[in-house]
Design an enzyme around this catalytic site. Structure first.
Site, short mmCIF file in Angstrom:
data_model
loop_
_atom_site.label_atom_id
_atom_site.label_comp_id
_atom_site.label_asym_id
_atom_site.label_seq_id
_atom_site.Cartn_x
_atom_site.Cartn_y
_atom_site.Cartn_z
N CYS A 344 0.84 -1.20 0.00
CA CYS A 344 0.00 0.00 0.00
C CYS A 344 0.87 1.26 0.00
O CYS A 344 1.51 1.55 -1.00
CB CYS A 344 -0.98 -0.03 1.16
SG CYS A 344 -2.37 1.12 0.92
N HIS A 462 -3.48 -5.49 1.01
CA HIS A 462 -3.21 -5.81 2.41
C HIS A 462 -3.56 -7.28 2.65
O HIS A 462 -4.52 -7.80 2.09
CB HIS A 462 -4.06 -4.94 3.34
CG HIS A 462 -3.65 -3.52 3.40
ND1 HIS A 462 -2.51 -3.09 4.03
CD2 HIS A 462 -4.24 -2.40 2.88
CE1 HIS A 462 -2.40 -1.78 3.92
NE2 HIS A 462 -3.44 -1.33 3.23
#
Length: 534
Positions: A344, A462
């Site tokens: 991310c 994630h």
């Protein structure tokens, strides 16, 4: 229709174990045959959980829903606060960004509106389940916050919930913290506290008994349980406060040195670190020596460096630049054949540049990235929050060419990344809801980037390292490059996590007076329910 019974866990302070004890009670009640749901009206955390319909809630309530074996919804955490800067947080309402507010504006202008949101969400849960276990926040004895409280005693009143007050004996002063908390409460609030739980006990409980007797005589309320400290729990923590606590414990206990056949895997400890649960499986792998790097002096001799998610990518990238860590990471990747992964925000930082012309993340319209990936990220006002599933052939062994690893995870990000040149996109993913793809995202699409034969890669997904086969293939590729023998099989993290919920429930059940807990909730015990199957 009758409303669900309620039970509320409050604490004498933050990080006394409320979230984990709530998860334990959720699993106990489910084991006993009750349809149970968790609830926390307002949560402040940088550790997020994406619901099945692409909404964002606190990680703890997602974990508690897993303990209940149900899908998490935003009704379980209708308000999430994600700190962005000093005294400023992003306010997320029912899973979607509402506004960035400073503490005073939130308290004076938004909290009066929040009461109805909280009551409505709780009401829906109580109409859908048999028992709702509520979790408080911080302490109910914060006198400066009580008049507009939506998370502790006023919430207990709205839910008509008996309150169990939890105190952490590991931090000391347990009897003073309990008695002091009760002294600050109003008589009506004290009446709602039905008993105490003393958490994280280490030692011989018989030596504590004189204190327990004194406490019960002093307050007229029972100690329902003394819960021994349970090491290596295997269930995600709430936020970085618990992460800091873990690091202090490891220092005090002299964490073991890296073994000769282990990989040294280091995560950069960003100031605004978020979703650090991405790395939980690595802490369970026997061939991994896991640690955090906070300062350049912590660098050591890592085999792998991971850059995690962040609530403010631009400011954390500035921190890496100013601390010298960015230059060290780049040199590690280019000059020393090091392995670097970004997830991310970390993925964004590995690119050539980051652009924020409208100031969504910071007051810096442009920052130079580390230049390890040929990408450019622009920050937008729209946040992408979605669960994803797909596959990857990255790190498939030569003898197993063409193998695809199944993967799943979730995305939470405001940046949009484009490629400045052709690059390998290692993941093919699609968004899904209850195993059905979102219409606009139905077609598989590429995610992430990989260069240097996979030594440097990044992704928006994630939880990518929670995928056992992919994680093991990645670690084994590194082991081969380092001249170490690959490890067969390995950790099945998701199976271990389910077993951890049962282990936690068994542990708490054996030290908590569940008969009295059931009496407080005014519901039948399992043996009295005709619909419970033996």
């Amino acid at each position: 229709m009758a409303k669900a019974a309620t039970l509320m866990i409050q604490g004498t302070a933050s990080d006394v174990g409320k979230s984990i004890l709530t998860a334990a009670l959720c699993r106990i009640l489910v084991q006993d045959g009750w349809q149970t749901a968790p609830f926390k009206s307002q949560n402040m955390s940088l550790n997020s959980y994406v619901t099945f319909d692409g909404k964002e809630i606190g990680r703890a309530q997602g974990v508690q829903a897993d303990a209940c074996r149900i899908l998490a919804t935003t009704d379980m955490n209708p308000i999430l606060l994600k700190p962005k800067q000093d005294m400023v947080a992003q306010v997320i309402v029912h899973g979607k960004p509402y506004s960035d507010l400073d503490a005073r504006t939130y308290r004076e202008s938004y909290l009066p509106k929040a009461e109805a949101i909280v009551k409505d969400a709780l009401g829906r849960l109580r109409s859908e389940y048999e028992i709702v276990v509520l979790e408080g926040a911080g302490s109910p004895a914060e006198v400066n916050l009580k008049d507009r409280d939506i998370v502790n005693m006023r919430l207990a009143g709205w839910a008509d919930a008996p309150v169990l007050l939890v105190a952490d004996i590991d931090r000391g002063g347990v009897f003073a913290s309990i008695v002091g908390t009760l002294e600050i409460l109003t008589p009506e609030e004290r009446d709602r506290v039905k008993g105490f739980i003393i958490n994280k006990f280490r030692g011989d409980v018989s030596l504590l008994k004189p204190g327990l007797d004194w406490l019960e005589e002093k307050t007229g309320k029972p100690v329902l349980g003394v819960i021994p400290y349970l090491p290596q729990l295997g269930i995600e923590d709430e936020d970085s406060a618990s992460l800091d606590s873990k690091r202090m414990q490891k220092r005090a206990q002299s964490a073991p040195e890296k073994a000769k056949d282990q990989l040294d895997v280091a995560v950069i400890r960003l100031p605004r670190l978020s979703n650090f649960t991405d790395f939980d499986p690595l802490q369970e792998e026997k061939d991994v020596h896991f640690r955090y790097i906070t300062h350049l002096s912590d660098w050591g001799d890592p085999d792998v460096v991971l850059i995690p998610g962040s609530k403010n990518t631009m400011d954390d990238l500035r921190h890496l630049n100013e601390s010298g860590l960015a230059a060290r990471i780049k040199a590690f990747a280019l000059s020393e054949n090091g392995w670097v992964t970004g997830i991310c925000a970390g993925y964004q930082m590995l690119g050539v540049r980051l652009l924020d012309p409208q100031g969504h993340e910071s007051d810096h319209p442009e920052l130079e990235g580390m230049g390890l990936l040929p990408t450019e990220t622009v920050f937008t006002p729209d946040k992408r929050t979605v669960q994803v599933q797909g596959s990857s052939s990255l790190f498939a062994d030569d003898a197993d060419a063409g193998r695809m690893f199944e993967i799943d995870g979730y995305e939470i990000h405001m940046g949009r990344t484009r490629f400045l040149e052709d690059v390998v996109m290692p993941f093919q993913i699609r968004a899904y809801i209850n195993d059905e793809a979102i219409a606009s995202d139905h077609v598989l699409h590429g995610d992430g980037a990989a260069v240097e034969q996979g030594r440097v890669w990044g992704t928006y997904v994630h939880g990518i390292l929670h995928n056992d086969d992919f994680r093991r293939a990645w670690l084994n590729r590194i082991r081969k490059m380092k001249g170490l023998t690959p490890v067969d099989g390995g950790l099945r993290f998701k199976e271990r996590r389910e077993a951890a919920f049962n282990r936690l429930a068994d542990h708490v059940r054996s030290h908590l007076d569940m008969q009295r807990v059931y009496e407080m909730m005014k519901v039948s015990q399992p043996c009295q329910r005709e619909d419970v199957i033996e």
